[in-house]
Motif scaffolding. Structure first.
Motif, PDB file in Angstrom:
ATOM      1  N   ASP A 251       0.836  -1.199   0.000  1.00 23.05           N
ATOM      2  CA  ASP A 251       0.000   0.000   0.000  1.00 23.05           C
ATOM      3  C   ASP A 251       0.873   1.252   0.000  1.00 23.05           C
ATOM      4  N   GLY A 252       0.663   2.121  -0.969  1.00 22.76           N
ATOM      5  CA  GLY A 252       1.430   3.367  -1.058  1.00 22.76           C
ATOM      6  C   GLY A 252       2.796   3.219  -1.703  1.00 22.76           C
ATOM      7  N   VAL A 253       3.178   1.998  -2.091  1.00 23.77           N
ATOM      8  CA  VAL A 253       4.482   1.764  -2.722  1.00 23.77           C
ATOM      9  C   VAL A 253       4.323   1.788  -4.237  1.00 23.77           C
ATOM     10  N   THR A 254       5.236   2.427  -4.916  1.00 26.16           N
ATOM     11  CA  THR A 254       5.211   2.472  -6.379  1.00 26.16           C
ATOM     12  C   THR A 254       6.466   1.802  -6.933  1.00 26.16           C
ATOM     13  N   ALA A 255       6.440   1.503  -8.212  1.00 21.37           N
ATOM     14  CA  ALA A 255       7.575   0.831  -8.849  1.00 21.37           C
ATOM     15  C   ALA A 255       8.846   1.657  -8.690  1.00 21.37           C
ATOM     16  N   LYS A 256       9.934   0.982  -8.354  1.00 16.65           N
ATOM     17  CA  LYS A 256      11.188   1.692  -8.098  1.00 16.65           C
ATOM     18  C   LYS A 256      11.888   2.141  -9.388  1.00 16.65           C
ATOM     19  N   ARG A 257      11.570   1.489 -10.504  1.00 18.08           N
ATOM     20  CA  ARG A 257      12.219   1.828 -11.784  1.00 18.08           C
ATOM     21  C   ARG A 257      11.168   1.700 -12.875  1.00 18.08           C
TER      22      ARG A 257
END
Length: 276
Positions: A251-257
């Motif tokens: 939750d709240g995390v988006t793709a790092k690249r």
């Protein structure tokens, strides 16, 4: 080993290749942090290794921890297809099977459709079985996972995909291959897996992923139980809490690249002690 090839028969392991990693925490790299806390993981290590040993590599990592199969297929797959990469690594379904009602055959049907779309678009695909760890909290679920991995093997065969068979990688059953949460691989586990994926791709490696672990002192019963209690308090209880409240670690995390960008050459040499 012959280098992996794309739909047109051209080698994928070459300068200028493009690679997109799709999945959940396994592919995001949880358990293997960079000094700044962002996770590295086997996919980053693989891309760095390819850039250092093959030449320019453009790489994107869309994986986000905690994601279910439907979320990966809905949110990440269309982005990967738009990028039209030479290579896609896809590992999904583990979070679904850890939940009540997990259905390995249903998950396999979804995976099969996703792989078919990627292959029709011209991307080579790398699939994964899981590690054969039938101890601890996984004891009761290992049969369910084994059924799913048999389906993954069949999907790889049907679509002429590459398969990284972690089930046969006995070196990953050592506790040192796993992070303190006992769910994600440690930095050393990720390093060894990156070597194995590079080998499956036909890329030069130099070091062996199956190098025996060094001997270590036996762990006393008392110390082991203290470790179990710490794990239950710090990892298991929060995981159960998220399940009960419908929350996810992602939750709240988006793709790092999120975009295909060139991988800096020399990454392996700059962190030689931790590298592939």
């Amino acid at each position: 080993m012959t280098a992996a090839t794309g739909a047109d028969g051209a080698s994928l392991v070459r300068p200028g290749m493009s690679y997109v990693a799709v999945g959940d925490s396994f592919t995001e790299g949880v358990g293997d942090p960079y000094p700044d806390g962002v996770f590295r993981g086997w996919a980053d290590r693989l891309a760095e290794h390819l850039a250092d040993h093959v030449g320019e590599v453009r790489y994107a990592n869309l994986a986000v921890r905690g994601k279910l199969m439907r979320q990966i297929v809905t949110d990440q797959l269309p982005v990967a297809l738009d990028m039209a990469p030479d290579l896609v690594s896809l590992c999904a379904g583990g979070n679904d099977l850890l939940r009540p009602g997990g259905d390995p055959e249903r998950m396999a049907r979804v995976l099969d459709h996703a792989v078919g779309r990627l292959r029709a678009a011209g991307s080579q695909v790398v699939l994964f079985t899981g590690v054969n760890v039938g101890t601890g909290y996984m004891r009761g679920a290992i049969g369910l996972f084994a059924r799913y991995y048999m389906n993954v093997r069949a999907i790889a065969d049907a679509h002429d995909c590459l398969l990284v068979d972690q089930w046969s990688m006995r070196v990953l059953t050592d506790p040192r291959a796993w992070d303190a949460d006992r769910l994600h691989m440690s930095s050393e586990g990720h390093r060894r897996l990156a070597l194995r994926v590079a080998e499956v791709l036909g890329a030069p490696t130099g070091r062996r992923w199956d190098e025996p672990w060094p001997d270590r002192e036996p762990v006393s019963w008392t110390r082991a139980r203290r470790g179990d209690l710490a794990w239950a308090r710090e990892s298991l209880a929060p995981w159960i809490g998220r399940r009960l409240t419908g929350r996810s670690s992602g939750d709240g995390v988006t793709a790092k690249r999120p975009e295909l960008t060139p991988v800096a050459r020399g990454s392996v040499e700059r962190s030689e002690s931790e590298s592939v």
